[in-house]
Design an enzyme around this catalytic site. Sequence first.
Site, short mmCIF file in Angstrom:
data_model
loop_
_atom_site.label_atom_id
_atom_site.label_comp_id
_atom_site.label_asym_id
_atom_site.label_seq_id
_atom_site.Cartn_x
_atom_site.Cartn_y
_atom_site.Cartn_z
CB CYS A 1 -6.97 -15.29 21.04
SG CYS A 1 -6.33 -16.44 19.87
CG HIS B 1 -2.51 -13.51 21.56
ND1 HIS B 1 -2.94 -13.86 22.57
CD2 HIS B 1 -2.65 -14.44 20.62
CE1 HIS B 1 -3.53 -15.26 22.34
NE2 HIS B 1 -3.10 -15.49 20.97
CD GLU C 1 -1.95 -11.89 25.24
OE1 GLU C 1 -2.71 -10.82 24.82
OE2 GLU C 1 -2.08 -12.88 24.90
#
Lengths: 252, 212
Positions: free
Chosen positions: B88, B192, B194
Amino acid sequence: MLKMRIIPCLDVKDGRVVKGVNFTQLRDAGDPVEQAKFYDAAGADELCFLDITASSDNRNIILDVVRETAAQCFMPLTVGGGVRGEEDVRNLLLAGADKVSVMTAAVKNPELVKELSLKFGSQCIVVAIDAKSVGHGKYEVFTHGGRQATGIDAVEYARQMEQYGAGEILLTSMDKDGTKSGYNIGLTHALSQAVNIPVIASGGVGNLDHLVQGIKQGGASAVLAASIFHFGEYTIRQAKEYMAKSAIAVRL
Amino acid sequence: MKIAIIDYGAGNLHSVSNAVLRCLSDLGISGEVVLASQPEELDAADHIILPGVGAYSECTANLRAQKGMIEALEENILRAGKPFLGICVGMQLLATRGHEHGIHQGLDWISGDVIALDPQKNIKIPHMGWNDLEIEKTHPILSGIRAGTDMYFVHSYCFDLKDKSCLLASTDYGGKVAAVVGKDNIIGTQFHPEKSQKYGLKLLQNFLQWRP
């Protein structure tokens, strides 16, 4: 193409889910982490925890819940309820929340949203608005679960919040919440049109058509629902397939 | 193996750390995650991740405020060639400049500017939610990730690459938006991983196994 999001919301009190999925496959239906894992596996696009803990002694329990959820669920997590200021936001983000929603504190002091978005970035500041119809196509911001009027026009307030750096609006119709008769489309549409940030529709979902209406007629970017998922009336997958059939872009 | 996640006060580093630990365990690799706030911690790492949420100005200022961190990054990434992943704003910092709240110097490892998404295009900003990838170039980091895979984005600015050959994957939001960029041992993702469930974790696994 950006997908429209489906967001299940769990009410958490003193670290336990009080309104949540009641499925036999869960070992402990009151455990928010178990429920979060369930929705993660079910393909929810995000998850929302609403902390309704009343006692200040137990307010930090939500941090453990968030921490444990974030360790096991790899999906965006929004946490709201009783967030008063910078310290609360920081603690929730450090525990693993991706977004934090503020409501009463922002009504009391709109400047707070400016400070929070500068500090943490707009992307993680969600402003929650509880609104009630006051006639003539006007909507007013309420607090305290719809019991306290503020005299603030919801559409004007949403515009102000956007200007102050809110990244998203979580809009709940207090007229519709709990009725299962569908979102307040007039309210959702008025607000979505007024701002250029995403609006999450909330309050009133009773069936899958309501989800479709929230997006198509209301213009929302995401739909939040609680009971239709928690009580197993519909699965996330069913909701998404239904929306896809109605020509709404969803992540299947 | 040792994975350093740079801790400069601007990242959601616990989410990244959780996801990396999960990937290591799924891959059956014994490894250790270090939240690195000291430049020397990068020297001991095999892979380096720069997370980032928030404003460009704040992120670049925080990174520069950590004494010796930029030099340690240059030493480990540009000279020693360790695999690097920016996420990001961590990806946006790879650019020459960022244009969020003024003009700010980036790392300039991948030429280009970080500019605002165009609000004239009748799109909601931030770009928030799941959007699908178009694969621009095959790359080990995208192994097992097909065109059309949805990833979770949340951003208002995007990386306008000078050298389009660094674009590995894009997404469509009011036009083509850089989703994955790469050059040599350096990778950046606008989304993202994650937070992108199965395929986000797959990308992180690819990164952990990547030997550029």
